[in-house]
Design a protein around this motif. Structure first.
Motif, PDB file in Angstrom:
ATOM      1  N   THR A  44     -52.741 -33.805  88.804  1.00  0.00           N
ATOM      2  CA  THR A  44     -53.257 -33.923  90.172  1.00  0.00           C
ATOM      3  C   THR A  44     -53.016 -32.639  90.942  1.00  0.00           C
ATOM      4  OG1 THR A  44     -52.942 -35.042  92.289  1.00  0.00           O
ATOM      5  CG2 THR A  44     -51.049 -35.056  90.825  1.00  0.00           C
ATOM      6  N   THR A  45     -53.948 -32.341  91.833  1.00  0.00           N
ATOM      7  CA  THR A  45     -53.734 -31.212  92.742  1.00  0.00           C
ATOM      8  C   THR A  45     -52.483 -31.456  93.585  1.00  0.00           C
ATOM      9  OG1 THR A  45     -56.096 -30.763  92.789  1.00  0.00           O
ATOM     10  CG2 THR A  45     -54.821 -29.946  94.670  1.00  0.00           C
ATOM     11  N   GLY A  46     -52.189 -32.724  93.835  1.00  0.00           N
ATOM     12  CA  GLY A  46     -51.015 -33.084  94.627  1.00  0.00           C
ATOM     13  C   GLY A  46     -49.743 -33.118  93.797  1.00  0.00           C
ATOM     14  N   GLY A  47     -49.464 -32.078  93.052  1.00  0.00           N
ATOM     15  CA  GLY A  47     -48.197 -32.017  92.299  1.00  0.00           C
ATOM     16  C   GLY A  47     -48.289 -31.465  90.892  1.00  0.00           C
ATOM     17  N   GLY A  48     -49.498 -31.250  90.384  1.00  0.00           N
ATOM     18  CA  GLY A  48     -49.643 -30.595  89.073  1.00  0.00           C
ATOM     19  C   GLY A  48     -49.512 -31.548  87.905  1.00  0.00           C
ATOM     20  N   THR A 100     -57.038 -30.025  87.971  1.00  0.00           N
ATOM     21  CA  THR A 100     -55.746 -29.943  87.278  1.00  0.00           C
ATOM     22  C   THR A 100     -55.896 -30.413  85.830  1.00  0.00           C
ATOM     23  OG1 THR A 100     -54.916 -30.694  89.419  1.00  0.00           O
ATOM     24  CG2 THR A 100     -53.278 -30.268  87.703  1.00  0.00           C
ATOM     25  N   ARG A 101     -56.807 -31.352  85.590  1.00  0.00           N
ATOM     26  CA  ARG A 101     -57.132 -31.780  84.215  1.00  0.00           C
ATOM     27  C   ARG A 101     -57.663 -30.579  83.434  1.00  0.00           C
ATOM     28  NH1 ARG A 101     -62.139 -33.554  82.126  1.00  0.00           N
ATOM     29  NH2 ARG A 101     -62.077 -35.259  80.575  1.00  0.00           N
ATOM     30  N   LYS A 102     -58.573 -29.831  84.062  1.00  0.00           N
ATOM     31  CA  LYS A 102     -59.126 -28.641  83.411  1.00  0.00           C
ATOM     32  C   LYS A 102     -58.006 -27.618  83.132  1.00  0.00           C
ATOM     33  CE  LYS A 102     -62.407 -24.910  84.321  1.00  0.00           C
ATOM     34  NZ  LYS A 102     -62.952 -24.073  85.384  1.00  0.00           N
ATOM     35  N   ILE A 103     -57.150 -27.425  84.140  1.00  0.00           N
ATOM     36  CA  ILE A 103     -56.057 -26.460  83.979  1.00  0.00           C
ATOM     37  C   ILE A 103     -55.097 -26.955  82.886  1.00  0.00           C
ATOM     38  CG2 ILE A 103     -54.055 -25.403  85.148  1.00  0.00           C
ATOM     39  CD1 ILE A 103     -55.803 -25.645  87.783  1.00  0.00           C
ATOM     40  N   ALA A 104     -54.862 -28.278  82.846  1.00  0.00           N
ATOM     41  CA  ALA A 104     -53.961 -28.827  81.812  1.00  0.00           C
ATOM     42  C   ALA A 104     -54.511 -28.532  80.418  1.00  0.00           C
ATOM     43  CB  ALA A 104     -53.790 -30.335  82.014  1.00  0.00           C
ATOM     44  N   ASN A 147     -48.577 -34.735  68.329  1.00  0.00           N
ATOM     45  CA  ASN A 147     -49.010 -33.384  68.750  1.00  0.00           C
ATOM     46  C   ASN A 147     -50.489 -33.266  69.104  1.00  0.00           C
ATOM     47  OD1 ASN A 147     -46.539 -32.060  68.726  1.00  0.00           O
ATOM     48  ND2 ASN A 147     -46.642 -31.860  66.481  1.00  0.00           N
ATOM     49  N   GLN A 148     -51.200 -34.367  69.083  1.00  0.00           N
ATOM     50  CA  GLN A 148     -52.604 -34.352  69.521  1.00  0.00           C
ATOM     51  C   GLN A 148     -52.649 -34.823  70.979  1.00  0.00           C
ATOM     52  OE1 GLN A 148     -55.867 -33.653  67.836  1.00  0.00           O
ATOM     53  NE2 GLN A 148     -56.230 -33.677  70.047  1.00  0.00           N
ATOM     54  N   VAL A 149     -53.262 -34.024  71.833  1.00  0.00           N
ATOM     55  CA  VAL A 149     -53.398 -34.400  73.245  1.00  0.00           C
ATOM     56  C   VAL A 149     -54.776 -35.035  73.437  1.00  0.00           C
ATOM     57  CG1 VAL A 149     -53.333 -33.560  75.627  1.00  0.00           C
ATOM     58  CG2 VAL A 149     -51.953 -32.420  73.870  1.00  0.00           C
ATOM     59  N   ILE A 150     -54.819 -36.160  74.138  1.00  0.00           N
ATOM     60  CA  ILE A 150     -56.099 -36.844  74.386  1.00  0.00           C
ATOM     61  C   ILE A 150     -56.174 -37.223  75.867  1.00  0.00           C
ATOM     62  CG2 ILE A 150     -57.683 -38.685  73.641  1.00  0.00           C
ATOM     63  CD1 ILE A 150     -55.952 -39.121  71.186  1.00  0.00           C
ATOM     64  N   THR A 151     -57.357 -37.002  76.445  1.00  0.00           N
ATOM     65  CA  THR A 151     -57.596 -37.444  77.827  1.00  0.00           C
ATOM     66  C   THR A 151     -58.943 -38.169  77.860  1.00  0.00           C
ATOM     67  OG1 THR A 151     -57.562 -36.728  80.152  1.00  0.00           O
ATOM     68  CG2 THR A 151     -58.737 -35.299  78.610  1.00  0.00           C
ATOM     69  N   PHE A 159     -55.381 -38.961  90.437  1.00  0.00           N
ATOM     70  CA  PHE A 159     -54.898 -38.273  89.238  1.00  0.00           C
ATOM     71  C   PHE A 159     -55.636 -38.685  87.967  1.00  0.00           C
ATOM     72  CE2 PHE A 159     -52.215 -41.973  90.000  1.00  0.00           C
ATOM     73  CZ  PHE A 159     -52.124 -42.590  88.768  1.00  0.00           C
ATOM     74  N   ASN A 160     -55.686 -37.772  87.012  1.00  0.00           N
ATOM     75  CA  ASN A 160     -56.169 -38.047  85.652  1.00  0.00           C
ATOM     76  C   ASN A 160     -54.972 -38.313  84.743  1.00  0.00           C
ATOM     77  OD1 ASN A 160     -58.398 -35.723  86.646  1.00  0.00           O
ATOM     78  ND2 ASN A 160     -59.255 -37.481  85.579  1.00  0.00           N
ATOM     79  N   LEU A 161     -55.271 -38.816  83.544  1.00  0.00           N
ATOM     80  CA  LEU A 161     -54.197 -39.186  82.627  1.00  0.00           C
ATOM     81  C   LEU A 161     -54.378 -38.512  81.266  1.00  0.00           C
ATOM     82  CD1 LEU A 161     -51.950 -41.168  83.428  1.00  0.00           C
ATOM     83  CD2 LEU A 161     -53.023 -42.850  81.955  1.00  0.00           C
ATOM     84  N   PHE A 162     -53.262 -38.146  80.642  1.00  0.00           N
ATOM     85  CA  PHE A 162     -53.259 -37.562  79.293  1.00  0.00           C
ATOM     86  C   PHE A 162     -52.229 -38.295  78.442  1.00  0.00           C
ATOM     87  CE2 PHE A 162     -55.455 -33.351  79.438  1.00  0.00           C
ATOM     88  CZ  PHE A 162     -55.776 -33.317  80.792  1.00  0.00           C
ATOM     89  N   ILE A 163     -52.521 -38.424  77.145  1.00  0.00           N
ATOM     90  CA  ILE A 163     -51.493 -38.902  76.218  1.00  0.00           C
ATOM     91  C   ILE A 163     -51.263 -37.828  75.149  1.00  0.00           C
ATOM     92  CG2 ILE A 163     -52.119 -41.331  76.557  1.00  0.00           C
ATOM     93  CD1 ILE A 163     -53.365 -41.317  73.757  1.00  0.00           C
TER      94      ILE A 163
END
Ligand code: PLP
Length: 304
Positions: free
Chosen positions: A254-258, A219-223, A205-209, A197-201
């Motif tokens: 993650t592909t294994g759960g979104g 899933t990171r791209k889709i997020a 209101n600013q999203v950072i990965t 899995f990848n991680l986001f914070i």
């Protein structure tokens, strides 16, 4: 003995579709002896492959980065994936496709260029990287301070790989300490990713990965697309451990759960020790997008 329990999964190897229990590799395959292998994983959900072309494109990039060459074209791979999921009858499946260095054509050769690379694929019932119960309460993640992600100078994390020595150590440390999973920092103290899995914070209101040193997760791209849809701006940048712990919300992809809410990291808890509001909205939208025919294709359950 033949095991025709197709619902346990199916594989394609050397031109043949077989029940998953029959699929095996020679013990001398460099995929096993040297982790000299690349792979990808797409999921089928309710009888449809989700974003298959994104996964096929990443696999093609991985082949190039690993200098692996296989006989199968993109169309061949697509057909093979349809054949195995079709044969298994699985509606919700974890579908892996793999290219291994294989074995040297000249016995005993230590030259990777002498190996006959080979492609195979397999599917099993859908695998959740985090259990459904953990997805509900929010994942508890452990960031060890004495273990670093393998340097991207040594193993390119953007080519999906089996070099999981670091993750396995992290996972065991996390499980021993009562956490669900692990996230590793790199040699510079920047947050990277976890096993699968990848991680986001989200902060103000600013999203950072993390922008480098990680797999470019589909899933990171889709997020990032989901965030754009929600009017949230996303930055790809270095994230320090201090920044991670100070976030308003944290989620994994993650592909294994979104989209996976994260409620604790080490001693810190986020969003009142539960799933964050913005995260939940992204998670709902992720699953809604599965009903959009433009993002998926129907599995051929009666392949020729
Ligand atoms: N990072 C690593 C190391 C992975 O192995 C994976 C998937 O297995 C991910 C991130 C998430 O990628 P994806 O969203 O394509 O499943």
């Amino acid at each position: 003995m033949s095991n025709t329990n197709w619902s346990a999964g199916a594989a394609w190897m050397r031109g043949r579709v077989m029940p998953i229990a029959e699929a095996s590799l020679p013990v001398t395959d460099w995929g096993l002896t040297h982790s000299d292998i690349t792979y990808d994983v797409v999921h089928a959900w309710d009888g449809r492959f989700f974003r298959l072309d994104d996964y096929l494109s990443r696999f093609e990039r991985s082949l190039e980065k690993c200098q692996l060459s296989i006989d199968q074209s993109r169309d061949d791979i697509r057909r093979i994936l349809h054949r195995i999921v079709g044969q298994s009858g699985l509606q919700r499946a974890y579908v892996s496709f793999v290219a291994s260095r294989g074995q040297p054509a000249i016995p005993g050769s230590r030259d990777p260029r002498d190996c006959v690379n080979h492609f195979y694929a397999w599917c099993v019932p859908f695998i959740w990287v985090f259990s459904e119960q953990v997805m509900q309460r929010g994942a508890h993640l452990f960031v060890p301070d004495d273990l670093h992600r393998i340097s991207p100078d040594s193993v390119d994390p953007t080519a999906k790989n089996y070099h999981w020595g670091d993750f396995t150590r992290g996972l065991i440390a996390a499980k021993d300490a009562g956490y669900d999973n692990t996230v590793l920092i790199d040699n510079n103290g920047h947050v990277t990713e976890g096993p699968g899995f990848n991680l986001f914070i989200i902060k103000d209101n600013q999203v950072i990965t993390p922008g480098s040193g990680v797999l470019e997760g589909i899933t990171r791209k889709i997020a990032m697309e989901l965030c754009a849809h929600q009017g949230l701006s996303v930055l790809q940048a270095d994230v320090s451990l201090a920044q991670l712990l100070a976030a308003d919300e944290v989620f994994a992809t993650t592909t294994g759960g979104g989209i996976v809410p994260v409620s604790r990291i080490n001693q810190h808890s986020f969003s009142n020790d539960g799933a964050g509001e913005a995260t939940l909205a992204l998670k709902d939208l992720y699953w809604q997008w599965h009903a959009d025919d433009a993002m998926s294709e129907a599995v051929d359950y009666a392949p020729a």
